[in-house]
Design an enzyme around this catalytic site. Structure first.
Site, PDB file in Angstrom:
ATOM      1  N   GLY A  19       0.828  -1.205   0.000  1.00 53.44           N
ATOM      2  CA  GLY A  19       0.000   0.000   0.000  1.00 53.44           C
ATOM      3  C   GLY A  19       0.857   1.247   0.000  1.00 53.44           C
ATOM      4  CG  ASN A  20      -0.369   4.632  -1.447  1.00 49.06           C
ATOM      5  OD1 ASN A  20      -1.171   5.339  -0.836  1.00 49.06           O
ATOM      6  ND2 ASN A  20      -0.683   4.056  -2.616  1.00 49.06           N
ATOM      7  CE1 TYR A  21       3.909   5.125   5.461  1.00 47.17           C
ATOM      8  CE2 TYR A  21       5.184   5.779   3.536  1.00 47.17           C
ATOM      9  CZ  TYR A  21       5.079   5.091   4.726  1.00 47.17           C
ATOM     10  OH  TYR A  21       6.139   4.359   5.186  1.00 47.17           O
TER      11      TYR A  21
END
Length: 408
Positions: free
Chosen positions: A220-222
């Protein structure tokens, strides 16, 4: 109706007049406003959250973390969401905390994060109201730009004529209605168009995507979704019919927005393809994963050996696919988050995605992009570039939508 579609945060404190908050909620909803209650611990001693939730159809917020599942209630997000905050009843204790920035409960932290106008309806006995300390605190709140609602006289100018008791619910709501009526008149006099997307259908993607590795892990990412949700609210406020395809975030949005929750790029891709066909424009703000695991284990991968190799394969390029589908009358706004060679990469993306313009963000600007409340953008198009100063994402959304409106 001046209150129609308005998002109102109703703060309730520990006063005997707390029961009147139910009447305030009913009156606001009758005017087609959306209400989110934030109540102090003392307020719950006078009225139950269950009663308030039944009236608003929203969970009542009291603590920083929800007791049921530990979800964090973000006072910053509430401050960005609201069109107004009304604290009624407002005790002498809460007035003192507000005036001096004592943020020891969810209501005060929400007040300190509020970007919208704040209205206060004091409720206490006459001696407490007349005490010099209370009057000084009211004077400070007035000097901060807050609005104090007085029994029988509407908005209080001096803070010295109060009777202590809280104004009646219908009169309080009337004060809010008059305020928004006057604000809309001022906007019209300035030539501002508040419904310039009336009749338009806007598709927006927001947040991250999670690409599964096994049942408990993902890539995923932030991304927090703050920018995409701000865009959805702005388009909806301007009269658009908004479909928001949201990745896995805990954010809330207005009931007027059609929200589709997804997790993976594949799910977002399918929803975007289906929704774009009937849309006038798409704003592709989501931080979509570029790769996903080639193989997804159906069981948790155990720690074995010295390393683990995960082969990745590309995900769908949602923006490029919509660019191929785009009709002459449709518009596409794509986002580019870059770490280097920002403008060169943005121009490449403009061509590749067949976008009308690119909203460029850079990770090299501190206090912007992922998780931040602020952003600083450059709009890149075939007409050139427009650079904007760093500002709150809610205001950035206005800049982006203004650019889109000019091209529809």
């Amino acid at each position: 109706m001046a209150l129609e579609g308005k998002k109102i945060v109703l703060g309730i404190t520990g006063s005997i007049a707390a029961y009147k908050s139910c009447l305030i909620i009913r009156e606001l909803i009758r005017h087609k406003a959306e209400v989110q209650v934030v109540i102090t611990p003392a307020g719950k001693e006078f009225i139950t959250p269950i009663t308030l939730s039944a009236l608003t159809h929203k969970p009542v917020i009291s603590e920083f973390f929800a007791q049921r599942d530990g979800t964090w209630n973000s006072h910053v997000d509430i401050g960005l969401w609201a069109d107004a905050m009304l604290i009624a009843p407002c005790t002498a204790s809460t007035i003192g905390k507000m005036a001096n920035g004592i943020a020891d409960n969810m209501l005060i932290t929400t007040y300190l994060s509020m970007k919208a106008p704040v209205f206060i309806a004091p409720a206490m006995d006459l001696d407490m109201y007349k005490h010099p300390t209370t009057q000084l605190n009211l004077q400070r709140l007035l000097s901060f730009g807050n609005h104090v609602i007085e029994p029988g006289s509407g908005f209080l100018a001096s803070g010295l004529e109060g009777k202590g008791r809280m104004e009646e619910p219908d009169k309080i709501v009337k004060c809010l209605e008059d305020f928004f009526n006057n604000t809309e008149k001022k906007d019209n006099n300035l030539g501002q168009t508040s419904k310039d997307l009336q009749g338009k259908k806007i598709l927006i993607t927001a947040g991250p995507t999670f690409e599964k590795i096994d049942p408990v892990r993902f890539i995923g990412n932030y991304s927090s979704g703050k920018m995409g949700f701000a865009l959805a609210e702005e388009c909806s406020a301007r009269g658009a019919e908004v479909t928001l395809i949201a990745g896995p975030v805990t954010r809330t949005c207005s009931d007027s927005i059609h929200r589709i929750d997804v997790e993976s790029c594949e799910e977002m891709y399918q929803a975007a393809i289906a929704g774009f066909k009937s849309s006038d424009a798409a704003i592709l703000c989501a931080a979509v994963a570029d790769f996903r695991p080639e193989y997804v284990s159906d069981k948790k991968i155990k720690r074995e050996g010295d390393d683990l190799v995960i082969r990745l394969k590309p995900t769908h390029d949602i923006a490029a696919q919509l660019g191929k589908m785009k009709r002459e009358s449709q518009r596409i706004v794509a986002f580019a988050l870059e770490t280097n060679d920002e403008e060169v990469n943005a121009l490449h993306k403009l061509e590749k995605k067949n976008a009308d313009f690119i909203v460029l963000n850079s990770t090299r600007i501190p206090g912007t992009t992922f998780q931040s409340d602020d952003n600083q953008i450059t709009i890149i198009s075939h007409d050139g570039k427009k650079c904007f100063e760093k500002k709150n994402k809610r205001d950035v959304a206005k800049d982006i939508v203004n650019e889109l409106v000019a091209r529809l």
